[in-house]
Design a protein around this motif. Sequence first.
Motif: not given
Ligand SMILES: [Zn+2]
Length: 289
Positions: A87, A89, A91-92, A162, A202
């Motif tokens: 996804h 975000h 941190d991904h 998420h 997530d």
């Molecule tokens: Zn996330």
Amino acid sequence: MTLHHRDVINLCGLLVVVLALALSAPLLQAQAGKVEVLWLGNATFKITTPGGKVIVIDPYLKGNPKTPADYKDFAKLGKVDLILITHGHGDHVGTANRTDGGSDAADLAKLTGAKVFGPAGLIQSLIDIGWLSNEQGVRFGKGGKVQPLGPQITITQVRAEHSSELTVTDPATKKTTTHVGGEPAGFIIQMENGFKLYHMGDTGIFGDMKLIGEYYKPDLILMPIGGHFVMDPQDAAYATKEWLKPKFVIPMHYGTTPVLKGTPQEYVAALGQTTVKVFAINPGDRLEF
Ligand SMILES: [Zn+2]
């Protein structure tokens, strides 16, 4: 040393927990016929299949406070055949904590030439921003099965509960712009030898984890347990025991930031009596299955 699942110590005859402290460098190269899993912190994993194909999932390296220093240099990852992103975000996709406005996923794709597969809406935004070419970014959807590494490896995109915004920061002005990131997802990778690894992305807990457990029968699950944005240890333990029923779990997405406060110890305690083997490893550690 390298840890094999058959080498773990059976505690109380019921619950097997391998603590990170039990693992130490030096690390061996992946042996033919094994699945090698290298955790690089948060949800970032380097997977080497039994046939030697290398898959990096959710590359978040440069700004990741848990990534070992060696891996801030992407060349240290060696060859990469495929990049998967769950996804949008930071941190991904690997935008978090970067001051240059760039993305680890985009940089790793450029360096290695690996194609980047992920949720259709996210990949489209990565192409529109100019981080991926039309050739290198490949869109697919939940329930879709793809075989970018040949017919012996099948990757299925599955649901995650998420969100998936993609936020880009202008390095000069620090102004943020948010793009659509498609639907968040997890991936089930079936290897050449039939072994199934499930990276959950997530996610919060959702009832179709029962379907995923029954239908796909994952062997190893990379499972978020940190809470706040994802399942906490209690939710994760319930899903593990009641629905997913894997052989092995590696907890992830905890401890990266203070809000991700769930711990593997809490997860193991919540699991209670179980045959599931939980590997609570440290970033930089490798396991073989
Ligand atoms: Zn996330």
